[in-house]
Enzyme design. Structure first.
Site, PDB file in Angstrom:
ATOM      1  N   ARG A 728      49.542  -1.663 102.534  1.00  0.00           N
ATOM      2  CA  ARG A 728      48.610  -2.106 103.567  1.00  0.00           C
ATOM      3  C   ARG A 728      48.980  -3.490 104.099  1.00  0.00           C
ATOM      4  O   ARG A 728      48.751  -3.805 105.280  1.00  0.00           O
ATOM      5  CB  ARG A 728      47.187  -2.139 103.001  1.00  0.00           C
ATOM      6  CG  ARG A 728      46.129  -2.611 103.987  1.00  0.00           C
ATOM      7  CD  ARG A 728      44.840  -2.963 103.259  1.00  0.00           C
ATOM      8  NE  ARG A 728      44.233  -1.826 102.613  1.00  0.00           N
ATOM      9  CZ  ARG A 728      43.369  -1.009 103.202  1.00  0.00           C
ATOM     10  NH1 ARG A 728      43.054  -1.197 104.469  1.00  0.00           N
ATOM     11  NH2 ARG A 728      42.847  -0.016 102.534  1.00  0.00           N
ATOM     12  N   ASP A 744      40.256   0.810 107.112  1.00  0.00           N
ATOM     13  CA  ASP A 744      40.417   2.087 106.422  1.00  0.00           C
ATOM     14  C   ASP A 744      40.324   3.229 107.424  1.00  0.00           C
ATOM     15  O   ASP A 744      39.743   3.096 108.508  1.00  0.00           O
ATOM     16  CB  ASP A 744      39.347   2.249 105.346  1.00  0.00           C
ATOM     17  CG  ASP A 744      39.584   1.341 104.148  1.00  0.00           C
ATOM     18  OD1 ASP A 744      40.725   0.881 103.989  1.00  0.00           O
ATOM     19  OD2 ASP A 744      38.632   1.089 103.399  1.00  0.00           O
ATOM     20  N   ASP A 745      40.871   4.382 107.019  1.00  0.00           N
ATOM     21  CA  ASP A 745      40.841   5.519 107.930  1.00  0.00           C
ATOM     22  C   ASP A 745      39.450   6.122 108.071  1.00  0.00           C
ATOM     23  O   ASP A 745      39.216   6.933 108.984  1.00  0.00           O
ATOM     24  CB  ASP A 745      41.841   6.588 107.486  1.00  0.00           C
ATOM     25  CG  ASP A 745      41.567   7.090 106.074  1.00  0.00           C
ATOM     26  OD1 ASP A 745      40.624   6.592 105.435  1.00  0.00           O
ATOM     27  OD2 ASP A 745      42.322   7.960 105.599  1.00  0.00           O
ATOM     28  N   ASP A 746      38.527   5.759 107.194  1.00  0.00           N
ATOM     29  CA  ASP A 746      37.161   6.265 107.317  1.00  0.00           C
ATOM     30  C   ASP A 746      36.179   5.181 107.730  1.00  0.00           C
ATOM     31  O   ASP A 746      34.964   5.372 107.645  1.00  0.00           O
ATOM     32  CB  ASP A 746      36.702   6.914 106.013  1.00  0.00           C
ATOM     33  CG  ASP A 746      36.750   5.940 104.835  1.00  0.00           C
ATOM     34  OD1 ASP A 746      37.263   4.818 105.016  1.00  0.00           O
ATOM     35  OD2 ASP A 746      36.306   6.311 103.742  1.00  0.00           O
ATOM     36  N   ASP A 833      42.373  -5.378  97.996  1.00  0.00           N
ATOM     37  CA  ASP A 833      41.526  -6.246  98.808  1.00  0.00           C
ATOM     38  C   ASP A 833      41.100  -7.481  98.025  1.00  0.00           C
ATOM     39  O   ASP A 833      41.019  -8.582  98.578  1.00  0.00           O
ATOM     40  CB  ASP A 833      40.312  -5.471  99.315  1.00  0.00           C
ATOM     41  CG  ASP A 833      39.638  -4.669  98.209  1.00  0.00           C
ATOM     42  OD1 ASP A 833      40.127  -4.704  97.057  1.00  0.00           O
ATOM     43  OD2 ASP A 833      38.634  -3.989  98.489  1.00  0.00           O
ATOM     44  N   ARG A 876      37.865  -2.752  88.886  1.00  0.00           N
ATOM     45  CA  ARG A 876      37.767  -3.984  89.657  1.00  0.00           C
ATOM     46  C   ARG A 876      37.326  -5.151  88.780  1.00  0.00           C
ATOM     47  O   ARG A 876      37.733  -6.297  89.012  1.00  0.00           O
ATOM     48  CB  ARG A 876      36.831  -3.787  90.852  1.00  0.00           C
ATOM     49  CG  ARG A 876      37.407  -2.797  91.862  1.00  0.00           C
ATOM     50  CD  ARG A 876      36.438  -2.445  92.957  1.00  0.00           C
ATOM     51  NE  ARG A 876      36.451  -3.382  94.078  1.00  0.00           N
ATOM     52  CZ  ARG A 876      37.354  -3.371  95.052  1.00  0.00           C
ATOM     53  NH1 ARG A 876      38.345  -2.512  95.036  1.00  0.00           N
ATOM     54  NH2 ARG A 876      37.269  -4.221  96.047  1.00  0.00           N
TER      55      ARG A 876
END
Length: 919
Positions: A728, A744-746, A833, A876
């Protein structure tokens, strides 16, 4: 009588009446036959004649039969129907005829218009030809003006002789060598790219005496350096590795001198040569001291003042991690600021000052003046008194428990093994470094080793002796990471160390960690730093950093993008002018040749925040590769504000100090074609969009029959080598703008939200500007950090699933950020991220900026992403704690700041639409 009577009576007498009857019947039959003959013959003829002449007669007088009325001809029912049909057909024929005439009229008009358009096209062609001629003439005039204004460029003045000139005299003393009289600038034009030729040490006898680890690490570094060339004829600088030597097989000084002078490009005096001696141990000797090096530069860790030439020679750091990367997990955190011991020192002085001076005079007779006062006894007494006072925990030992390491005369020898020394320094806030008692020894390998170890574990160095020349001292501002105190102030050291605030301590520790990671930690860093110093001294710009080559996946486009009603609903917001010209890239970096002359000292000492020059420079020259980013830059910024005003006037132009600017959308996807197509369609008509780079993260290529939407800008589908979330943030060469919208793609964002985020980012170019906010929290029971996505009044992260950031950070993330972080991202397929937020906060010491009040941005009805997995948050949590260990502290910063327009939710007239300002 009888006959006459018979005639009167019908030809017979009493019997004559039958005869008369027969005669009369014969006559009636004849007339009947004649009448039938007439009817059957003449009536059809008359009817035929009438039928053939009734329509051709000019007038009623010529017709056999007169005109008949409709009622007379249509007395029968079916005849009436036929008549009605005839009348209907007649009307339709009349209408078609009228339409035919109308169409003929329109065709005639269109033919006239076509002729007019042909004439207009011919006129336009003539105008275009004239414009081309004008443009050609203008370009020609521009080239002439540029040629008149172009400075004359030629090689620098040649100061030194050619290779065959052996009569050129050497300087009276090697100490007089500086760049202006011992360096040949003609071999290093500004546009040369700084080519460097490295000799193969194995080709010469002294190569067998080199430390195998040093030689192996040096050769591995040379193979990957961008400046190294195999063509010695074009080289600017020639480099030869001569140390560290192994003592049992070390050549004699005279032998080494002869071998150096016999190098094929030595050119009688060694100008433009660099002799490197790297030390891996603290006891490395200064074996170049008695060797005539001519005009060659020297880079090593030990120098006497009669040997060191400021601005010409280079003091390098020791090469401790020769063939291994430092383990960040073993490095202690930078907090808490204060540790167990206020300061510590371990060492043993073996040789006295007088004996050392006598030995030095035997090597070099140029030492002048009397011996300086020996402060070591006073230092020992003072430090022991501080330890005995027990006001603070300090640890000072002036006698080694085991055999001390070998050292130079008057130098404090190191005690114990390296691991033992590091364990003590991890418990020390400050680390004392006492310089040798001989002031003519400006730096030694032992002092450099103490400095290396202190910076590695976060102990702030306190150097006693202001005459010391620390590594790379002419380009690094050491007072930001260490305390350099004259020895006569030893009695004030305790007071000084206690008076430093915690914030200053943390700043110095962070700066020291930065210097260690950038210039000391690996062989690549050491070699790159040496080359960068020489290159900067002679004012040659750095080589461009490499960009990631985008391998495009062929795809079919042409599907008309639909209009999403949610995207079209922008309220009363004017998103800005629609771009009618082709996409344009951000201005290239234009300060390549002025940077080294203007900002050299400030840039080298800037850490860790690279944006001290922003927006004038898009890169930080302190990178280990010493490379600048030429893909997109902020080197030139035209002075010019927006359209001014407020409301619609403000929104009608992009505004700001960079009137023309676009951004690139980078969208990561993995085998979700339908979701991807919908997301791409939602970008249709988005203002200021330069292009869309789709990072196809799957080894399986898209479907061949997949039709990609046409959104008005190029869509570049990039194929990756492996499935990695780090893809990314790769600095793809197809990204030609400074602004990147990572999405993001969504993700489901309206156009007005994207435009507002872009406006905010333009006012804060060094920060992440996005929509979904998150924060970190300290878990007291478990003594660890937690990742939290709940709604909160403050945040410390903005997810890069929908965020703007500068392309500069893509270079840092991919090439500079520790590899251990990227490996963690690949292992968990998560946390990229968070890693970007850590990086930006670490560099800028600023939190991200959240725009609008939205906390979620997923499209409704899309398939669930990885973030919905139960293990997502556990991973995370682990990532945050691991990243903290790598950085040594928690770089994320909290903020309660959110950006909305000044007139957010304020009702205004239509002509006073909201303006994008920030609160």
């Amino acid at each position: 009588m009888t006959g006459y009577t018979m005639l009167r009576n019908g030809g017979v007498g009493n019997g004559g009446q039958p005869w008369v009857l027969r005669w009369s019947s014969r006559i009636r039959l004849t007339w009947l036959s004649f009448t039938l003959f007439i009817i059957l013959v003449f009536f059809p003829l008359i009817a035929h004649y009438y039928l053939t002449t009734i329509d051709d007669a000019d007038d009623a007088g010529k017709r056999i039969f007169g005109p008949r009325t409709g009622n007379e001809l249509c007395e029968v029912k079916h005849v009436q129907d036929l008549c009605r049909i005839r009348e209907s057909v007649s009307e339709e024929l009349l209408q078609l005829e009228a339409k035919r005439q109308e169409l003929n009229s329109e065709i005639a008009k269109l033919n006239l218009k076509i002729e007019a358009c042909k004439k207009s096209i011919e006129n336009a062609k003539q105008d275009l030809l004239q414009l081309k001629n004008v443009i050609s003439q203008t370009e020609h005039s521009y080239k002439e003006l540029m040629a008149q204004n172009q400075p004359k460029l030629s090689l620098p003045i040649r100061l030194l002789p050619d290779k065959d000139d052996v009569t050129f005299p050497l300087p009276k003393s090697n100490r007089n060598c500086r760049l202006h009289n011992c360096f040949d600038y003609s071999r290093c034009p500004l546009t040369s790219g700084f080519p460097v030729y490295v000799y193969n040490s194995d080709d010469y006898p002294f190569g067998s005496s080199l430390d195998p680890l040093i030689k192996q690490a040096f050769e591995a570094t040379v193979r990957t350096n961008v400046y190294v060339t195999e063509n010695a004829n074009i080289a600017c600088v020639y480099i030869i590795l001569v140390g560290e030597m192994q003592e049992p097989i070390m050549p004699k000084p005279t032998e080494l001198e002869q071998q150096l002078h016999s190098l094929p490009y030595w050119r009688t005096d060694g100008h433009n040569h660099l002799i490197i001696s790297l030390s891996r141990k603290s006891e490395t000797q200064n074996f170049i001291y008695n060797i005539s090096t001519g005009r060659a530069m020297i880079a090593q860790s030990t120098f006497y003042d009669v040997q060191y030439r400021p601005g010409f020679d280079i003091v390098v750091s020791p090469l401790v991690h020769a063939m291994s990367e430092p383990n960040f997990l073993e490095i202690p955190p930078q907090v808490p600021v204060k540790r167990k011991y206020l300061f510590s020192f371990q060492g043993e002085k073996i040789e006295s000052l007088k004996s050392s001076l006598q030995e030095v005079r035997s090597f070099e007779e140029e030492i002048e003046g009397n011996a300086p006062a020996d402060y070591d006894d006073r230092i020992i007494t003072t430090l022991k008194a501080v330890q005995d006072s027990k006001l603070d925990f300090v640890l000072v030992e002036f006698t080694c428990k085991n055999q001390p390491k070998a050292s130079l005369p008057t130098e404090w020898a190191l005690c114990g093994e390296r691991d033992d020394r590091l364990e003590l320094l991890k418990l020390s806030t400050f680390a004392l470094i006492i310089t040798p008692g001989d002031t003519h020894l400006v730096i030694s390998a032992g002092c450099a080793m103490r400095l290396f170890e202190a910076l590695e574990v976060g102990a702030i160095p306190v150097v006693l002796g202001e005459q010391v020349q620390l590594p790379y001292n002419d380009v690094i501002r050491w007072n930001e990471a260490a305390l350099i105190i004259p020895k006569p102030r030893i009695t004030e050291v305790h007071f000084l160390l206690r008076s430093i605030s915690d914030n200053d301590l943390l700043a110095m520790r962070r700066q020291g960690r930065f210097l260690w990671e950038t210039y000391f930690s690996t062989s690549d860093n050491v070699f790159s730093t040496v080359l960068a110093i020489i290159r900067t001294r002679i004012q040659i710009p750095a080589a461009p950093i490499r960009e990631e080559t985008a391998v495009e996946i062929p795809h079919r486009s042409g599907k008309a993008a639909g209009t999403d009603p949610n995207m079209a609903d922008n309220g009363d917001l004017d998103l800005g002018p629609v771009e009618t010209e082709p996409p344009y890239a951000s201005p290239k970096y234009l300060r390549n040749f002025t940077l080294t002359a203007m900002d050299i000292y400030r840039n080298w000492n800037s850490a860790p925040g690279p944006f001290h020059l922003f927006p004038y420079t898009p890169f930080d020259p302190v990178l280990p590769s010493e490379a600048k980013f030429l893909g997109s830059g902020t080197g030139f910024r035209p002075i010019g504000g927006g359209a001014g005003g407020s409301g619609k006037e403000f929104q009608a132009a992009l505004g700001g100090n960079v009137p023309r600017e676009q951004f690139t959308v980078v969208m990561l996807t993995y085998e979700r074609e339908e979701v991807l197509m919908n997301s791409l369609e939602r970008l249709n008509g988005l203002p200021y969009l330069n292009k869309v780079v789709v990072v196809w993260n799957s080894p399986k290529l898209p479907s061949e029959d997949l039709l990609w939407p046409d959104i008005g800008v190029p869509i570049m589908v990039v194929r990756t080598e492996k499935n990695s979330l780090n893809n990314r943030f790769l600095p793809w060469d197809e990204i030609e703008t400074e602004a990147i919208l990572s999405i993001d793609d969504d993700a489901h964002l309206r156009h007005d939200e994207i435009m507002f985020g872009f406006r905010v980012w333009r006012e804060a170019r060094d920060r992440i500007v996005g929509f979904p906010g998150r924060y970190h929290a300290w878990d007291i029971p478990h003594q660890s950090w937690l990742y939290n996505s709940n709604y909160s009044c403050e945040l410390s992260m903005v997810l890069t699933g929908a965020a703007f950031f500068h392309k500069y950070y893509a270079y840092l993330y991919s090439y500079v950020m520790p590899q251990a972080i990227r490996d963690m991202v690949d292992e968990y397929i998560n946390c990229e991220d968070i890693a970007m937020n850590f990086l930006v906060s670490h560099l800028t010491r600023k939190p991200p900026i959240k725009v609008t009040s939205r906390w979620t941005f997923r499209c409704p009805g899309c398939p669930q992403a990885l973030s919905h997995d139960d293990s997502h948050f556990h991973e995370r949590h682990k990532c945050i704690n691991f990243f903290v260990k790598v950085y040594g502290y928690m770089p994320l910063l909290y903020t309660q700041f959110r950006v909305d327009s000044v007139l957010f939710k304020t009702r205004l007239p239509h002509d006073k639409t909201k303006c994008f300002k920030f609160i």
